[in-house]
Every structure is written in C-alpha cells, then in structure tokens.
Design an enzyme around this catalytic site. Structure first.
Site: not given
Length: 505
Positions: A264, A325, A375
C-alpha cells in the site's frame, strides 16, 4: 484482567513470560477461558444494570488492550497531543463496549434457570454485539474473539460459518463452562454440559473441508516487497519519498518473478508528482515479457478526488489494471460527518479518499485471478466473499497490500496477520501479504503461514504460490449473496425466543 487476557489471546504480545516462543501467536484456549469469566460474573448478579456495568468493564479493558496502538498513529505520526490521543482510544473502546454492555444487561434480564437456554442466549447476544461492532458506523471489527481460533479445535468451522460464527460457538462453550458453577442456574446437567462441549469440538474436527480443485494450478513465482520506511519519513520530501521511489523502482526493475507485488502506497505520491519519466519507465518494464506487477499508489487529483489504489502492470494490456480501496478507515481515509475538527488536529496526508466499488474484478495473469484488497479491507470477510458469487470469475489468489507502519513495531502487525489467516480459512484461497514493515507473508488456503519476512526489515520475499480454482466454501456462498444477514437473523430469533419465554413466566 479477563478483558486484557481476551485481547492478548488474539496475538500474545510478550516475548518472555508465561508462554515463551508464542509472541504474536493466537492462544485459542486463553480466549475461551478469559471469556468464561464474563458469564461467570453475570450469573452472580440479578439486576440488569449490574450486567451492563460488568459487560462494559470487560469490553473496555479488552478493546483498549487490543487496539491501544491507535495512540501511536494519532500522537506519534498524526501530531495529536498525547492526552487527546489517550482519550480518543479510551473513547472508542468505551463506545464500542456499549454493544457488549447492552448484551450483558439483556442476558441478566432474560436468562432462565436452564443451562442450555442460558448458553443459547449468551451466544446469541454475544454474536449480535460482535456483528454490531463489525458493521454499524462503517464497522470496526478489529480484535473479534474468533480470530484467536485460526488454530485449535474450532478452526474447521471457518469455511462454514466464518469468524463470527466461530466466536458464537466459543462464547457458547464459555457459557457452558461458567454455568457448571454458576449461581441461580440448574447445575444437575453439568456432566451433560461437558459432554456437549466435547461433542461440539469433536464435530468441528470432522466437518467436510472446503472444495478442492480437481487439477491444482501450476505454481507461480512471486516477489513480495517490504520497503521498511518508517511512517515518520514516508511522506517527507527530503527523505522517505526519494527513498521509496528509488528502492521500489529498483526491485520492480530487477525482479524475475512472475508477479511482483509492492505494498500500500509503496509509491507515496501521486503519479503526476513522480520524477519525469519514472512511471513511464515502470510501464515500459512490464509492457512485454512474462512478468507483471501490482503496485500500491494513491491516484486522482484535487478536482476528481483521490483513491487509495493498486495498479496492475501486465504485458500486452494497453491500459493498466486498477483496484480502488472500497472499505475506508474512518478518520484515516475518510472523515465522518461532524468530525472535521478532530482530523484537523492531526497531520495525516490524503486523509479523505473516494470509495471504490464493492465487487471489483480480479486481475487475470499467469492462469490465476489475483484479487487485491488494501490493508483494513481484509477485516471484512463478507465483502471479500462477494467476489465468489460468480464462480467463473472468483479469485484464485488473494493479495493484501498494507502499511501498518502507522502503528509502529506493535502487536498490530501480528494481529493483522491472524486476520488474514482467517480470511484464507473462510474462503479457501491463499493470501499474499505485501507490507511496508510487516507482516509480509505467504499464507496457504489452510491458514498456514508458509513464509514470512522479519518485521521492520527491508527485504524481498521470494516464493512460489499455487492458486486454487475450485468451488466456493459454504461461507463464501451464503456471505457472498446475503452478507451477514443469516447470522443476524439467527441471533435475533434466539434472543426473541428468550424474551417471549421470559414474558410467559
């Protein structure tokens, strides 16, 4: 103390002490025993508000000891004054603890005098509290009790009922244990209770496992990059940014693996802010040949907004693959209504992102379908399960790209590893974890960590991974179609039955 032990059972935080060699590892039996203290205390009180206080105290201690490391992100890297950061952690734990406080108050109010009924009621209320924490107000399910059971006798339940189902079964077992010596409850069937617990554990070990592909896929070589750039430097123009750009570009250019994965925000600036020709050289590197890459990078501009994304560079494809995301972190990646004042106290770059779609396509490459998540997203197994509704397009390999450097060298790294292990158990797919500071690892479909890099090290993990192209697990089938509503419905039905039974008495 029981609440603190509940937190420690998810990932043992000490290098020395009672369990040497277990640092970072889950202790399923400790989760069960520490949770049993809660119903044992509840069985000794008669007033519901006493149950509320007991449940709230247990939950606050458990949650504070679980995500205390939020202090590091807010104070050390966010610049929030230490007293306010402490209050923020305590406030979050106190707010989330209210779910468990209400559950415990209702248990005291509606429990009967039969052990079996008390077991079902406590398990249902615990399940509803866990679901509420995991979904309401965008959800913050970090540290759910079921994550302690990625090893142990309940692990076989994961592909059937997921982490919340495991947590409900563990809470039922904890209530059985507490009920053997509980006051105001029938004790004569105690030996039956022991047999029932043994029966559940026996059955869990013998449930059919997830579907297996008739012809396993050919192994693919991967390189997982771990840059180990501290969060204090990561967005500094004079140090972290040039360091990240240079190191990741070097590894991407030199790697010979079939798939190279950078974590990320490996590139910590927008593509238009990179040095002239930087991105074009990476595109040219993967424009032909037999290698591809997945790279974490923020995308967008001031007018259109920003996304936390993974970009895929694949030979022969004129346009890069893109994953944005979907499930954003409150305060870190989006600002909840009425909380702009709080985020203004912190210096967190790019703190308000646009949200990607729920069920974005996987990246096809080397005979596999690579499904990124970024994440925090792998906390939400029901959202990952939505990718398995169409079996022909379902992932064969999952990829988690993370940056846990926000939380320093804390137990958050190991807790997140156990979360990823649970996702592989629920969905029966391997998970590749490429992170900035750890835990960069290869997890097989059975939740076993095959390879892992040391935390806080700059290194490349070279590995072979075998994708799984098989039918979905039972969890993937029902959670992918209906989310967690079946568990909500089951919990509500049990609680409703207990309430109606109480009214008739």
């Amino acid at each position: 103390m029981a609440g603190v032990l509940q937190a420690w059972s998810l990932a043992w935080p000490w290098h020395t002490g009672g369990f040497p060699g277990h640092h970072g590892q889950p202790l399923w039996w400790l989760q069960w025993l520490s949770l049993a203290v809660l119903p044992a205390a509840l069985l000794r009180v008669q007033r519901p508000w006493h149950g509320v206080l007991i449940g709230w105290a247990f939950a606050c201690a458990w949650l504070c000891a679980t995500f205390w490391w939020l202090f590091i992100s807010m104070h050390t890297y966010g610049g929030l004054p230490a007293p306010l950061a402490v209050l923020a952690v305590l406030g979050l734990a106190a707010f989330l603890g209210l779910y468990y406080a209400v559950a415990c108050g209702l248990f005291v109010a509606w429990r009967g005098e039969r052990l079996a009924g008390a077991v079902l009621l406590f398990a249902a209320l615990w399940l509803l509290a866990e679901l509420a924490r995991g979904q309401w107000w965008t959800g913050f399910p970090w540290g759910a009790g079921g994550y302690a059971h990625v090893e142990g006798p309940l692990v076989s339940l994961a592909p059937w009922m997921g982490v919340y189902g495991i947590g409900a079964v563990a809470s039922a077992a904890a209530m059985w244990l507490a009920g053997l010596r509980g006051a105001h409850i029938a004790r004569w069937p105690g030996y039956v209770a022991l047999l029932a617990v043994a029966g559940v554990l026996w059955l869990a070990q013998r449930l059919p496992q997830a579907p297996v592909a008739a012809a396993p896929n050919k192994p693919v070589s991967v390189a997982l990059l771990q840059g180990n750039i501290s969060q204090g430097e990561k967005f500094q123009a004079s140090s972290g940014i040039p360091m990240a750009l240079a190191w990741y570009a070097q590894q991407l250019q030199q790697s010979q693996a079939d798939m190279v994965i950078a974590p990320e925000t490996a590139i910590p600036v927008l593509l238009q802010q990179t040095p002239h020709g930087y991105w074009q050289e990476l595109q040219q590197r993967f424009a032909s040949g037999q290698q591809a890459a997945l790279i974490g990078v923020p995308l967008g501009d001031f007018e259109q907004g920003y996304t936390n994304s993974m970009v895929g560079l694949v030979p022969g494809q004129p346009e890069a693959y893109r994953y944005d995301k979907h499930h954003l972190v409150p305060f870190g990646e989006f600002i909840p209504p009425m909380f702009r004042w709080f985020t203004d106290l912190m210096q967190i770059p790019l703190g308000d992102f646009n949200r990607g779609g729920m069920n974005q396509p996987s990246l096809p490459w080397a005979g596999e379908r690579w499904a990124p998540n970024i994440c925090y997203e792998d906390l939400f197994g029901e959202e990952l399960a939505s990718r398995f509704v169409d079996n022909a397009q379902s992932p064969t390999i999952m990829v988690n790209a993370s940056n846990i450097a926000w939380f320093g060298d804390s137990i958050a790294i190991d807790q997140h590893l156990q979360i990823s292990r649970m996702r592989t158990l629920e969905l029966a797919r391997p998970m590749l974890r490429a992170t900035n500071t750890g835990a960069t690892a290869v997890i097989d479909r059975a939740g076993v960590v095959q390879q892992i890099l040391p935390h806080q090290s700059r290194a490349v993990l070279q590995a072979q991974v075998q994708g799984v192209d098989a039918g979905p697990t039972w969890f993937a089938q029902w959670a992918g179609r209906w989310g967690l509503w079946p568990l909500w419905g089951l919990g509500v039905l049990v609680v409703l039955a207990a309430w109606l039974g109480r009214r008739r008495r």
